[in-house]
Scaffold this active site. Sequence first.
Site, PDB file in Angstrom:
ATOM      1  N   PHE B 242       0.026  -0.295   9.310  1.00  0.00           N
ATOM      2  CA  PHE B 242      -0.592  -1.473   8.678  1.00  0.00           C
ATOM      3  C   PHE B 242      -1.394  -2.301   9.678  1.00  0.00           C
ATOM      4  CE2 PHE B 242       3.649  -0.514   6.966  1.00  0.00           C
ATOM      5  CZ  PHE B 242       3.252   0.104   5.793  1.00  0.00           C
ATOM      6  N   PRO B 609      -6.360  10.377  -7.170  1.00  0.00           N
ATOM      7  CA  PRO B 609      -5.739   9.357  -8.041  1.00  0.00           C
ATOM      8  C   PRO B 609      -4.283   9.056  -7.693  1.00  0.00           C
ATOM      9  CG  PRO B 609      -6.737  11.132  -9.343  1.00  0.00           C
ATOM     10  CD  PRO B 609      -6.862  11.536  -7.908  1.00  0.00           C
ATOM     11  N   LYS B 610      -3.516  10.100  -7.347  1.00  0.00           N
ATOM     12  CA  LYS B 610      -2.093   9.864  -7.110  1.00  0.00           C
ATOM     13  C   LYS B 610      -1.871   8.998  -5.874  1.00  0.00           C
ATOM     14  CE  LYS B 610       0.990  13.000  -8.186  1.00  0.00           C
ATOM     15  NZ  LYS B 610       1.880  14.174  -8.237  1.00  0.00           N
ATOM     16  N   THR B 611      -2.534   9.363  -4.790  1.00  0.00           N
ATOM     17  CA  THR B 611      -2.307   8.596  -3.563  1.00  0.00           C
ATOM     18  C   THR B 611      -3.006   7.240  -3.627  1.00  0.00           C
ATOM     19  OG1 THR B 611      -4.140   9.741  -2.479  1.00  0.00           O
ATOM     20  CG2 THR B 611      -1.936  10.631  -2.129  1.00  0.00           C
ATOM     21  N   GLN B 615      -1.334   3.646  -3.002  1.00  0.00           N
ATOM     22  CA  GLN B 615      -1.836   2.695  -2.019  1.00  0.00           C
ATOM     23  C   GLN B 615      -1.999   1.301  -2.616  1.00  0.00           C
ATOM     24  OE1 GLN B 615      -5.243   4.162   0.079  1.00  0.00           O
ATOM     25  NE2 GLN B 615      -4.849   2.848   1.818  1.00  0.00           N
ATOM     26  N   GLU B 682      -7.107  -2.501   2.024  1.00  0.00           N
ATOM     27  CA  GLU B 682      -7.016  -3.945   2.297  1.00  0.00           C
ATOM     28  C   GLU B 682      -7.045  -4.740   0.990  1.00  0.00           C
ATOM     29  OE1 GLU B 682      -6.921  -4.065   5.755  1.00  0.00           O
ATOM     30  OE2 GLU B 682      -7.801  -2.076   6.003  1.00  0.00           O
TER      31      GLU B 682
END
Lengths: 329, 716, 211
Positions: B242, B609-611, B615, B682
């Site tokens: 991060f 799409p999944k990740t 996120q 972000e």
Amino acid sequence: MKQFQYVRPATIQAALDVISKPGSKIIAGGTNLVDLMKRGVTAPDKIVDINHLPLKGISEPIGNVMTVSIGALALNSEVAENSRIKELFPLLSMALNAGASPQLRNMATVGGNMMQRTRCGYFYDTTMPCNKRQPGTGCGAMEGVNRMHAIFGASDQCIAVHPSDMCVALAALDATVEVAGKKGKRYIHFADFHRLPGEKPQIDNNLAPDELIVRVIIPTNNFSRNSYYLKIRDRQSYAFALVSVAAALEIDNGIIKNARLAMGGVAHKPWRLFEAEQFLVGKTASEENFAKAAGLAMKGAVGHGGNSFKLKLAPATITEALKHAAGLV
Amino acid sequence: MKKAINVTMPSSAEGMSRVDGRLKVTGAAKYSAEYTMPGLTYGVLVGSTITKGHILTIDTKAAGRAPGVLAVVTHLNSPKVPGDQPEKGKPVPDKGALKVFYDNKIYYNGQPIAVVVADTFERALYAASLVKAQYKAEKHITNLPDNRDKGFAPRGEGVYKRGAADAWQSAPFKVEQEYIVPTVTHNPMELHAIIARWDADDKLTVWDKTQGVNDTRDDLARLFKIPAANVLVHSQFVGGAFGSALRTWPHEVAAVLAAKVVSKPVKVVLSRADMFTSVGYRPFTWQKIGIGATADGKLTGITHEAAGQTSSYENFTEGPVGVSQNMYACPNVNTKYNLVSLDIATPTWMRGPGEATGAFALESALDELSYAVNIDPLELRIKNYAEVEPSSGKPFSTKFLKEAYQLGADHIGWGDRKQVPRSVKQDGWYVGYGMGSGMFGAYRSGATVRAKMMADGTLILQTAVSDIGPGTGTAMTIIAAEQMNIPADKIRFELGDSSLPPAPTQGGSATVASVGPAVVKACTDLKEKFQKLIGNGGEDHPDYAKVLKEHNLPSLEVTSSSDGGNGMEKYAMNSWSVHFVKVLVNAATGVVKIDKVACVSDCGKVISPKTARSQVIGGAIGGIGMALMEESIIDHRYGRYINNNFADYHVPVNADIPQIDALFINKPDPIINVMGAKGMAEIALIGMAAAVANAVYNACGKRVRDLPITPDKVMG
Amino acid sequence: MKSDKPTPETTDVKDSSRRDFLKQSTLLTAVAVTPVVAIKAANDHMDEHLAAVFEKMPLKMEVNGKTVNLSVEPRSTLLDILREQLDLTGTKKGCDHGQCGACTVHVDGHRINSCLTLGIMMSGKKITTIEGLAKGDQLHPMQEAFIKHDGFQCGYCTPGQIMSAVSCIREGHAGSEHEIREYMSGNVCRCGAYPNIVNAILEVKDGGFAV
């Protein structure tokens, strides 16, 4: 962590022999002791593993014995999940489940839970002053970051709180602690087990260094239908209490016949609210009466800046807990 | 709600699963501390226990004599770090990265003063506790609010103005308030760790937690004055960061030094307590916003001041006031950004750096203004929607934030919101709705990818980029599978190694936008190479394995680069987000429960799409943590963190989090890159804290302007 | 109770010189002792060889179905033994103080935090780590569900989450989303995969898979 000698006594008597030597520490679940050793807060020469002692059982009330006995080595999760405990003392089950995490509850024992030290940050940081860790060095929290600290029964030596949830319920349930020493057994009323810091904050409770907790005995009661444990914390789970309240009522036709109240997160020991309990007896189970009781409970409370919000949060939590216990929510 | 992959709201099961999922769920994924090698030793750092001053004496005798100890390295006996030494004829800069074991000066509490190396971790840890230093302490300051008067403008660029200054003051409806974002610590689950091994006097290999293997390589090469080609950095799996692994930190240098001293590989793993002092944090920032509007809700002026903390030895800057310059169409905006040097370690970028801090203030102030002028907060935002970038007048490459507002509002049930707090109750809890919006620059830079088609039809893609968790390998595999028209399971994406073709550091939500085009380029070039091999008339997507076999080739490879591209001069490029939150508040005890969350991202085309969904959810949860519970607390008398552990520094746990709906506009940005994909990491967090704070106010009428919103600030 | 007969726990103490040493201990009923003298010797660096022998104790336990015989310092935690001595690095260190759950393993079928568990206390226990959950190449249904529902990002808390998730169902605490959230709260995920983790557990629970 300092190297230490590890011993595993096979009998209670053998364990008592070992723990009477200075520098020894008992280990059961280890969830607090190992943590403290890693931080250098305690550095025993000898670790006495008592897990093989026969102190695990949970007994049922039988015949005219109207008590339940919980062995000192019974795991927090075992007690919380025990069907008879859930039925007879839902308050205890709720309090246990409000503490720590499922993993820790699978390790922590009833005796160990009672013996856990405060979670005060100054106690844990060996570079900071702390009369509990090192008598005479002062109290870091008194003028420092004391949001989590005591509003009842603190001394000028220490404003730490006892972190347990289970103990708050056991105090409310009028439990008794059976301890074994070289001279034999003795019994300590749960409300007297832990002590206030006074001039000796390094001593958390009234168990002598050469004594061992054998079991906790809880008398059966009529609170099971109207009990609630409410814990207010900074997140929904896996956090120590800002304030917690164990509330147990015996209600007959809307009238309170008997009441038990104890608070956590506010004192060096589980804090019984005797005056509020007495006030409630004979009263209607109403929010108004609960708020009055909460007001009585706050007599003598003192804030230290960071924790002064508890002067308001504690009565609000008492009222909420009582409402839940009475089924008003 | 079941919809096809390419639409706005994927479920958790939709889309391609992570390419490294199997390694992660079986425990086979190796993080930096998990490599074994002959002769591995363990280093444990000793931190200073004063906050400012210098070391008088340091007693290492007991530690040195402890069993298994190989070395105790301090400023008294450390090998010199060549890159830290003053260069002849060159002035010594007055500020710069902390020099490890350089001299006896102490700049912050917890600063490493020694590293103890032993043959086992337990022995090193115990020996470290035996190192005793005596200090000459000086008066320190660690408290920003009390020292705001010492603020200074970073690099003389702290002031911005368009139109008239402080124009908000003359508006008929106005709000002026101060907002606090406390120190928040990244606290990735993986403790920062490094294994350093000298393979020769001028050859160094490290297994290191880093977001950029090339940056780490270059830093270590510079510090130890060895050729960059002689430094090998491995960082195949990174357990979250991060932002905390965006630069080279003292413990990394300490490990390399220790490895030199003992001539063996040394592993240094930070403790959780170290994580608060050793690898940066989001800096405590004070802000003041004055904002004014006409009776019909048109903004007339915004004044946004911010003061953020930095260390005494470095000026760390970020952009908290930037959101006020460009989020809304407002004719008069002036901003001022100051730094305050304190006796603490240097902060660093943390997810949504600056913008997340600034958006908390701006989006809270806007909410306050909506009550002052009595206009629905969503309507107020739409009334002041910026169609072009307010600071430059440039058109946006794409901006579908208005659509995002509508989607999110519909999804959360914004229509059920009442403008008056304490209007709605559910099971004894007050119900409140809030929204907060975010923006972040859409960045990209050049990257290089090697694409190698193997005889068995497996495509290997290689680039030096790190994957700290978003699923870079997965997104790149999806891109390559489409380009090459082969199944994803025939593709292997290799990353996290400085010997691979160069890629930018993973940060600023720019990885997909930067590395993606290089993957496209490499695939295009590889296909072209196949075309040449086949000759005229070949298919666009031939059977690659067959072609290789026919030409008796073991493999075919290309190495291709994308540049940073252009477009910045003509367009303003941003990703946008809006977060809608429904909370339940117990007014008596101050407990806040997050009941429902809908996050809408306008981040161009969604590649994976999944990740992507994960996120967004992760960013929202980070924002919930920032809003409700996260705060690193210093006892200013000692300059020491008092809650530097995971029991007292609260991050959200599962019980805090409901299902979170992640919605995507999913319209490609034709300017940013060939895929039309912009960053989303972000914006997933930026604006979230304000959405929660605004919902809490809407529920119970308590406006909390100093995060986190803990029960004590809400009750009563 | 004065006897120098070893209790069952001592049967793995085979070293006779060690036994002799134990005889000098006043602690005749106690077993498995690290002699104070040895510790003192070690601390004083007087006899490194002696220290190396006596600082350590034998530990026999079962890890992922295999018996392991180790020589460990009493202060070594199960977590450090797994990671540093057995190279089972799937079990993670996230806080080392029982505050995050990354180190969750099963001991005799129950989830615990291995970072607060002294290895020496695991004598005779059956440990299951993430590496022991799959049957060969066939993933455990929970592992499959975590992949399907993307129950992670960086993957670092994942082994602990999965071990905990399996227990959550076994313990009967996966009755509702709300209950799962509460009983999975001992595992911190900083990437914020919680809703996906809940979905993964629901899938395994509702699918009726054996866990």
